[in-house]
Design an enzyme around this catalytic site. Sequence first.
Site, PDB file in Angstrom:
ATOM      1  N   ASN A  48       0.861  -1.192   0.000  1.00  0.00           N
ATOM      2  CA  ASN A  48       0.000   0.000   0.000  1.00  0.00           C
ATOM      3  C   ASN A  48       0.889   1.232   0.000  1.00  0.00           C
ATOM      4  O   ASN A  48       1.539   1.554   1.001  1.00  0.00           O
ATOM      5  CB  ASN A  48      -0.922  -0.014   1.220  1.00  0.00           C
ATOM      6  N   ARG A  93      14.880   5.848  -0.464  1.00  0.00           N
ATOM      7  CA  ARG A  93      15.094   5.141  -1.728  1.00  0.00           C
ATOM      8  C   ARG A  93      14.298   3.835  -1.781  1.00  0.00           C
ATOM      9  O   ARG A  93      13.982   3.336  -2.861  1.00  0.00           O
ATOM     10  CB  ARG A  93      16.586   4.832  -1.905  1.00  0.00           C
ATOM     11  N   HIS A 135      17.466  -0.463  -9.522  1.00  0.00           N
ATOM     12  CA  HIS A 135      18.253   0.573 -10.199  1.00  0.00           C
ATOM     13  C   HIS A 135      18.989   1.500  -9.243  1.00  0.00           C
ATOM     14  O   HIS A 135      19.969   2.140  -9.623  1.00  0.00           O
ATOM     15  CB  HIS A 135      17.351   1.388 -11.129  1.00  0.00           C
ATOM     16  N   HIS A 162      26.850   6.112  -9.153  1.00  0.00           N
ATOM     17  CA  HIS A 162      26.141   5.134  -8.325  1.00  0.00           C
ATOM     18  C   HIS A 162      25.603   3.964  -9.139  1.00  0.00           C
ATOM     19  O   HIS A 162      25.377   2.886  -8.585  1.00  0.00           O
ATOM     20  CB  HIS A 162      25.008   5.814  -7.548  1.00  0.00           C
ATOM     21  N   ARG A 260      -1.311   9.197 -19.109  1.00  0.00           N
ATOM     22  CA  ARG A 260      -1.614   9.488 -20.509  1.00  0.00           C
ATOM     23  C   ARG A 260      -0.501   8.960 -21.417  1.00  0.00           C
ATOM     24  O   ARG A 260      -0.756   8.476 -22.522  1.00  0.00           O
ATOM     25  CB  ARG A 260      -1.806  10.991 -20.720  1.00  0.00           C
ATOM     26  N   LYS A 281      -0.609  14.539 -30.018  1.00  0.00           N
ATOM     27  CA  LYS A 281      -1.338  15.463 -29.146  1.00  0.00           C
ATOM     28  C   LYS A 281      -0.769  15.492 -27.722  1.00  0.00           C
ATOM     29  O   LYS A 281      -1.157  16.344 -26.914  1.00  0.00           O
ATOM     30  CB  LYS A 281      -2.821  15.097 -29.102  1.00  0.00           C
ATOM     31  N   LYS A 304      19.178  27.169  -2.513  1.00  0.00           N
ATOM     32  CA  LYS A 304      20.433  27.675  -1.953  1.00  0.00           C
ATOM     33  C   LYS A 304      20.718  27.100  -0.559  1.00  0.00           C
ATOM     34  O   LYS A 304      21.884  26.841  -0.215  1.00  0.00           O
ATOM     35  CB  LYS A 304      20.428  29.203  -1.902  1.00  0.00           C
TER      36      LYS A 304
END
Length: 561
Positions: A48, A93, A135, A162, A260, A281, A304
Amino acid sequence: MLDQITPEFLEKIGIRERGLHLKIKKFIERNGCLEAFGYELSGSKVFNDPVHGHMELHPLCVAIIDTPQFQRLRYLKQLGACYFVFPGASNNRFEHSLGVCHLAGQLVTALQRRQPWLNISKKDILCVQIAGLCHDLGHGPFSHVFDNKFIPLVVKDGSWKHEEASVAMFDYMYNDPANDLAKLFKQYGLTDADRIFIKEQVAGPSQNSKEWSYFGRPKEKSFLYEIVANKRNGIDVDKWDYFLRDCHHLGMRNSFDYTRFIHFARVIFVENQFQICVRDKEVFNMYEMFQTRHALHRKAYQHKVTHAVEIMLVEAMKEANDFLLIPGKGKMLKMSECIKEENMDAYMNLNDSIFHQILLSPDPNLQKSKDILQALQRRRLYKCAAESVPIEGTRFNDESVIKDQIMKALTEEEIANLGLGMMAAEERVIVQLVYLDFGMKDKNPANEIRFYSKDNQDQAVPVLSHEVSHLIPKNQFKEQLVRVFLKPSDDRDADGKCLQLLMEAFSTWCKNNKMKEPKKFVNIEASPKKHAPEGYMTPEHPTNPTVKTYSAGKKITKILF
């Protein structure tokens, strides 16, 4: 041919008895093709997720997740130093990798269903999902701070990335007998070629060839290499997840809709290669994606204050590198030594916890590093005095040269005032070059996307920026910022004066070097401070927690953090 035998196929050829179905199922399970048979795999799990909702992952992916090498990702902040600036940026991560695995499966499965003649197999899908899952196995403490800033500072050949460690950690995880992954890979039909394919998706090709640089899959399946880490135009599921996840935790808006893209994605043979293309489109949606990347870098990743924290973390790690040793199997290694392929047993123990290891260590050799981290905890951050943007066509490459030129704009007396205690003026001043782009430096990545039309779904062409909108820049897709920072001292009033000196010297340098008027983060007002004692923080900006006001003699120095 086992992956073509499904319950529907058996019904079609007249095998309707449930008992026979179960016998065939057991036979296929022993030969590693159970998922193709269409039954729910025992051992799959539903996660979940706050971003994607319920994600069901393959049992082999679950087995990889349940290893110490993968669980290490729980202790690596996805946004690194941003967490010291944005209180919600606490994602790790670990969950990002699960999300990339999920999205990789969604995209490749959509292509398989939409274009069955591509011959995307169940093994292809599983390999792409595992590549998405693994990855980021090679990230170090504070994510990109480690490989982009710390390693180049302490390793002679600072070209290490990495992704190299991700491949090395994947091999270490696979070969660890306690994980028993080799047996599971075989059980689900994955071969040595499939493992090569997984690693190539993470780190790129192992050879350079004009014809075809990959070994894991033939050229006919080149599009599979564009799903997890797209080297051609940067449109990949890794970005889709971190856009959604980082925006969610940073409290920012994500305007790109990846669903999409999945809906309109098609594989088309174009420019002598099978590429993932999209409907014409959707071209503006693609620009929304690159704009989202740019906005995240400008507002968060390269904020910054984020950079000020990163500078402090890197200095602390550099000072600790020779003394904070990481345990491997029968050896103790420096942080910079853990990145070698043969030292993954130690690298597995390297994560964000080094922050507290340094703070809690009684080793006097770590005192300088400890002082920097304690200053960070007390919010005594390095201050950004000002930043400026070069005029179009001007670029700077050497931070040390800029620093020398700024220092020359100061008089000897001003340099003496800038240096406090044991710190020389040159040590207190830091110049940083910041780069912002759409992901391909000076190039427009949208020019590398190929689009098909509703009337011709088998031919794809580029859509140039002027065909989309005249508001899209034609040539400028990269910008540079020059920032100047000052390390604080114990004397806050003196720091206000030093920041003013540095800001004025930087303004002079900008005028002499075709720079725009700098944006200043230190304002000196002439109004006296009547009621508050020197050095006392006043609630002059109760609605803006980023502004703190200190007394500096007869003037008020506003230091914007």
